[in-house]
Design an enzyme around this catalytic site. Structure first.
Site, PDB file in Angstrom:
ATOM      1  N   LYS A   5       0.521   3.361  -3.007  1.00  5.62           N
ATOM      2  CA  LYS A   5      -0.651   4.211  -3.268  1.00  5.62           C
ATOM      3  C   LYS A   5      -0.288   5.698  -3.207  1.00  5.62           C
ATOM      4  CE  LYS A   5      -3.818   0.811  -1.181  1.00  5.62           C
ATOM      5  NZ  LYS A   5      -4.477   0.479   0.107  1.00  5.62           N
ATOM      6  N   SER A  33       0.800  -1.235   0.000  1.00 10.12           N
ATOM      7  CA  SER A  33       0.000   0.000   0.000  1.00 10.12           C
ATOM      8  C   SER A  33       0.827   1.275   0.000  1.00 10.12           C
ATOM      9  CB  SER A  33      -0.929   0.028   1.212  1.00 10.12           C
ATOM     10  OG  SER A  33      -2.026  -0.808   0.995  1.00 10.12           O
ATOM     11  N   TYR A  78      -5.165   3.945   7.916  1.00  8.14           N
ATOM     12  CA  TYR A  78      -6.545   3.431   7.956  1.00  8.14           C
ATOM     13  C   TYR A  78      -7.180   3.675   9.319  1.00  8.14           C
ATOM     14  CZ  TYR A  78      -4.083   1.305   4.150  1.00  8.14           C
ATOM     15  OH  TYR A  78      -3.294   1.128   3.059  1.00  8.14           O
ATOM     16  N   VAL A 114       1.133  -3.812   3.801  1.00  5.09           N
ATOM     17  CA  VAL A 114       1.062  -5.128   4.445  1.00  5.09           C
ATOM     18  C   VAL A 114       2.325  -5.969   4.236  1.00  5.09           C
ATOM     19  CG1 VAL A 114      -1.463  -5.352   4.573  1.00  5.09           C
ATOM     20  CG2 VAL A 114      -0.243  -6.171   2.544  1.00  5.09           C
ATOM     21  N   TYR A 144      -3.071  -2.332 -10.509  1.00  4.65           N
ATOM     22  CA  TYR A 144      -3.022  -2.183  -9.044  1.00  4.65           C
ATOM     23  C   TYR A 144      -2.183  -3.286  -8.386  1.00  4.65           C
ATOM     24  CZ  TYR A 144      -4.607  -2.191  -4.192  1.00  4.65           C
ATOM     25  OH  TYR A 144      -4.634  -2.199  -2.812  1.00  4.65           O
TER      26      TYR A 144
HETATM   27  O1  DON Z   1      -4.840  -4.557  -1.874  1.00  8.16           O
HETATM   28  C1  DON Z   1      -4.285  -5.151  -0.960  1.00  8.16           C
HETATM   29  O2  DON Z   1      -4.915  -5.774  -0.124  1.00  8.16           O
HETATM   30  C2  DON Z   1      -2.767  -5.097  -0.882  1.00  8.16           C
HETATM   31  N1  DON Z   1      -2.199  -5.154  -2.182  1.00  8.16           N
HETATM   32  C3  DON Z   1      -2.304  -3.850  -0.194  1.00  8.16           C
HETATM   33  C4  DON Z   1      -2.903  -3.650   1.173  1.00  8.16           C
HETATM   34  C5  DON Z   1      -2.025  -2.915   2.104  1.00  8.16           C
HETATM   35  O3  DON Z   1      -0.821  -2.891   1.974  1.00  8.16           O
HETATM   36  C6  DON Z   1      -2.672  -2.326   3.305  1.00  8.16           C
HETATM   37  N2  DON Z   1      -1.740  -1.637   4.147  1.00  8.16           N
HETATM   38  N3  DON Z   1      -1.414  -1.736   5.266  1.00  8.16           N
END
Ligand code: DON
Length: 304
Positions: free
Chosen positions: A67, A64, A240, A258, A189
């Protein structure tokens, strides 16, 4: 004068043997294989001083954190009406939450939750001739490092299990807030999330947010106003449903992923990144949060 090497070494030493270091993300199967013991910190000042400790030079999945980079690229090339497709309010919900999206007619709360990042991905897919390649080249240019690549296994792994993101993209499409094919947007994405960087490359990538839009080569990637806005969004939405906690304990704009990375910054001063793949219940790096809390407590450097 603060001995920054000593500060980050001390933080690393105090936390590196921590038994309770959270759980590695397993909903993306390829990430489940990462050794939870990895732990690195890197600090970079605008004047060029850098400090690293632990696994600061090992590559990991930025997830993430990407982003913020897609937002920067979209904002620098797209007129301000980007903000008609995505809002700038914290969601107070997990990163993959969907119910607000339905309640709010397909306008995601902010560009850092998954639904918002999918709208930004859609904008880039429309704008760019070769979206994945052009975005990767943008990241390489910002970091001044052509070795940065996608981990294709991670992207593939997420595509095979990304039911939540498929749901979000389909909902956005149903509300008319996705112009391209759901599969094309998701493919972009999953690849942006699968970029790998070291802590050292991440502190370089985020210099432009600490330096009014100027990247490490001192060229303008964003206007000062765009950099200010992105920092505001990181501060209020970067973690978040733990954004309040991060502002309270650390006091810096930042973003987590993550993969266990967190990058944060103090405008006009420095960028700092931490990698520890074990996550807390909110999906943010457990030791990463602690290390940054210790850093701003010890140095008294925060925006507040
Ligand atoms: O879309 C997802 O679930 C992952 N590619 C990224 C989520 C993420 O990194 C949330 N952050 N803490």
């Amino acid at each position: 004068m603060i001995d920054y090497q000593n500060v980050i070494d001390t933080i690393h030493e105090n936390l590196r043997d921590e038994v309770n270091r959270g759980l590695v993300a397993s909903y993306i199967p390829e990430l489940a294989n990462i050794d939870v013991q990895n732990f690195g910190i890197h600090l970079r000042f605008l004047d060029g001083q850098t400090y690293g400790t632990g696994d600061w030079n090992k590559k990991f999945s930025i997830q993430s954190i990407s982003k913020v980079l897609t937002l920067a690229m979209a904002l620098s090339r797209y007129p301000e009406d980007l903000w008609q497709r995505v809002d700038v309010e914290p969601s107070g919900n997990p990163f993959n939450h969907l119910s607000l999206l339905e309640l709010e007619n397909g306008i995601p709360r902010n560009p850092l939750i998954n639904a918002g990042a999918l709208v930004i991905a859609d904008i880039l897919v429309s704008l760019l001739e070769n979206p994945k390649e052009d975005f990767l080249n943008y990241v390489r240019a910002v970091v001044d490092d052509s070795t940065i690549v996608f981990n294709l296994e991670v992207a593939r792994s997420e595509r095979l299990t990304g039911y939540n993101n498929y749901a979000a993209a389909n909902l956005l499409k149903a509300y008319g807030n996705l112009t391209n094919d759901v599969d094309d947007v998701l493919d972009f994405y999953f690849h942006q999330c699968a970029i790998e960087m070291t802590c050292e490359q991440l502190t370089k990538a985020f210099l432009m947010f600490a330096n009014h839009g100027k990247c490490c080569l001192k060229t303008n990637q964003l206007s000062p106003s765009q950099a200010k806005r992105i920092n505001a969004i990181m501060l209020t939405c970067g973690f978040y449903d733990e954004a309040g906690e991060f502002a309270f304990e650390v006091g810096l704009p930042g973003k987590s992923g993550v993969g266990g990375g967190i990058v944060a910054l103090l405008p006009n001063h420095f960028t700092i990144s931490v990698w520890s793949p074990g996550l807390n219940m909110k999906g943010n790096s457990l030791l990463g949060m602690k290390a940054l809390e210790d850093f701003t407590s010890m140095t008294k450097l925060s925006i507040f």
